[in-house]
Design an enzyme around this catalytic site. Structure first.
Site, PDB file in Angstrom:
ATOM      1  N   ARG A  57     -72.881  53.005  47.235  1.00  0.00           N
ATOM      2  CA  ARG A  57     -73.135  51.862  46.344  1.00  0.00           C
ATOM      3  C   ARG A  57     -72.464  52.319  44.857  1.00  0.00           C
ATOM      4  O   ARG A  57     -71.726  51.733  44.245  1.00  0.00           O
ATOM      5  CB  ARG A  57     -74.462  51.526  46.117  1.00  0.00           C
ATOM      6  N   THR A  58     -73.074  53.231  44.289  1.00  0.00           N
ATOM      7  CA  THR A  58     -72.918  53.773  42.831  1.00  0.00           C
ATOM      8  C   THR A  58     -71.457  54.040  42.739  1.00  0.00           C
ATOM      9  O   THR A  58     -70.740  53.580  41.726  1.00  0.00           O
ATOM     10  CB  THR A  58     -73.905  55.034  42.669  1.00  0.00           C
ATOM     11  N   LYS A  86     -64.989  77.155  42.194  1.00  0.00           N
ATOM     12  CA  LYS A  86     -64.441  78.281  41.996  1.00  0.00           C
ATOM     13  C   LYS A  86     -65.115  79.036  40.835  1.00  0.00           C
ATOM     14  O   LYS A  86     -64.831  80.209  40.215  1.00  0.00           O
ATOM     15  CB  LYS A  86     -62.891  78.476  41.719  1.00  0.00           C
ATOM     16  N   ARG A 107     -72.215  61.836  39.230  1.00  0.00           N
ATOM     17  CA  ARG A 107     -73.507  62.118  39.901  1.00  0.00           C
ATOM     18  C   ARG A 107     -73.486  63.721  40.142  1.00  0.00           C
ATOM     19  O   ARG A 107     -72.870  64.077  40.754  1.00  0.00           O
ATOM     20  CB  ARG A 107     -73.478  61.109  41.327  1.00  0.00           C
ATOM     21  N   HIS A 135     -81.506  57.294  37.258  1.00  0.00           N
ATOM     22  CA  HIS A 135     -80.605  56.752  37.748  1.00  0.00           C
ATOM     23  C   HIS A 135     -80.294  55.167  36.965  1.00  0.00           C
ATOM     24  O   HIS A 135     -80.943  54.221  37.495  1.00  0.00           O
ATOM     25  CB  HIS A 135     -80.855  56.250  39.143  1.00  0.00           C
TER      26      HIS A 135
HETATM   27  N1   CP Z   1     -78.680  53.332  45.186  1.00  0.00           N
HETATM   28  C1   CP Z   1     -77.761  54.112  45.586  1.00  0.00           C
HETATM   29  O1   CP Z   1     -77.716  55.034  44.650  1.00  0.00           O
HETATM   30  O2   CP Z   1     -76.855  54.330  46.346  1.00  0.00           O
HETATM   31  P1   CP Z   1     -75.793  55.240  47.164  1.00  0.00           P
HETATM   32  O3   CP Z   1     -76.690  56.628  46.783  1.00  0.00           O
HETATM   33  O4   CP Z   1     -75.291  54.861  47.998  1.00  0.00           O
HETATM   34  O5   CP Z   1     -75.042  55.450  45.464  1.00  0.00           O
END
Ligand code: CP
Length: 338
Positions: A57-58, A86, A107, A135
């Site tokens: 999703r993100t 590396k 991320r 998040h």
């Molecule tokens: N909600 C969320 O962070 O989903 P993903 O890990 O798929 O990005």
């Protein structure tokens, strides 16, 4: 806050007016996200989408949001395809990649790493999830969804909200950011349901209480979800445990299904989950038999991620007032799906 050119690293950066601004811009993005209009306001701009942990999703919704504003997306996924494998430092990676992009989403599995990266970046950086820490864009889309779902029920106010958070509250970064966000509102009741070992960090509970909220902690789900507007389920965050066997101690502890919902919840209680839900039989925290329940908001929640992330890009890159000037109707067949 001044959005233009800012990093988005933590919910702590926002005040209530900022949240209203994000939501107001997100509402304006609907014709574009829902494929009625096309805009090229970010034509020529490049998003560096760097995901060093798995994501559906993100990663895809940030990329989709940028594309829907007319920009292009360059992706790095996993350490193995990056020179970090590396031995390159986050500092050097940030210095280099910020020369190739206008904005970066990152991320990373280590708490604080996105902030470290942002400190060296020459362009705005958004936190797409840093370890068990935060998040922020998820919390914004969660609250945006809560607001929309309550509006659908004829309620206009987030003050007085009653919410249960269920599952791995120790490692779940989405609930950490959501609790910080709820501190901006008044008279919220937060029911925290988790195994004792996976309780919400004490500092966040303290923040909720300092905001004047009612906090109830429990290790039992049935009975604890009987007087809430929102039941927000989460997955056991296996990737934060020492090994699978340790995660197995908690997996499957809380399973919300239709029978439990009917027995315990109010008729309008909205069911949310940041996703992915763990649908394996040994986990199954949100059963498939809820899929036809009209109060299951999980896919509307995921759709809303595009609106909120478009709003963040438009605000940070300072093009909110130009979006509609660069727009036209779509000229292809689009199925009605929103
Ligand atoms: N909600 C969320 O962070 O989903 P993903 O890990 O798929 O990005």
């Amino acid at each position: 806050m001044k959005f233009s050119g800012s990093h988005i690293l933590s919910i702590s950066q926002f005040d209530r007016g900022d949240i209203e601004r994000v939501f107001e811009v997100a509402d304006r993005m609907e014709p574009y996200a829902h494929r009625q209009r096309v805009t090229k306001v970010l034509d020529g701009a490049i998003l560096g989408n760097m995901f060093f942990e798995p994501s559906t999703r993100t990663r895809v919704s940030f990329g989709c949001a940028f594309n829907l504003l007319g920009g292009e997306v360059r992706e790095t996924t996993g350490f193995e395809t990056s020179a970090i494998a590396k031995g390159e430092s986050l500092y050097d990676t940030a210095r280099v990649l910020s020369g190739y992009s206008d904005v970066i989403v990152m991320r990373h599995p280590v708490s604080g790493s996105v902030a470290e990266f942002a400190a060296a970046s020459r362009v705005p950086v958004m936190n797409g999830g840093d370890g068990a820490n935060e998040h922020p864009s998820q919390a914004l889309l969660d609250l945006y969804t809560i607001r929309k779902e309550l509006q659908h029920q004829g309620r206009s106010d987030l003050d007085g909200l009653r919410i249960a958070m269920i599952g791995d509250l120790k490692y779940g970064r989405t609930v950490h950011s959501l609790c910080k966000l709820l501190c901006l509102y008044r008279n919220v009741t937060v029911v925290l349901i988790s195994p004792t070992e996976l309780q919400m960090p004490g500092a966040i509970v303290e923040q909720l209480r300092s905001a004047g909220h009612t906090v109830v902690e429990s290790d039992v789900m049935e009975g604890s979800i009987s007087k809430v507007d929102i039941a927000y389920s989460t997955r056991i965050q296996e990737e934060r445990f020492a090994d699978r066997a340790e995660a197995d101690l908690y997996r499957g502890r809380y399973r919300l299904n239709q029978a439990i919902y009917t027995r315990n919840c109010e008729p309008n209680t909205v069911i949310m989950h940041p996703l992915p839900r763990d649908s394996r039989s040994e986990a199954n925290e949100l059963d498939n038999d809820l899929n036809d329940n009209p109060n299951l908001a999980i896919f509307r929640q995921a759709d809303n991620g595009v609106l909120v992330r478009m709003a963040l890009f438009a605000l940070i890159l300072d093009v909110v007032d130009q979006v509609d000037k660069n727009a036209r109707d779509v000229n292809w067949y689009t199925e009605r799906r929103f």
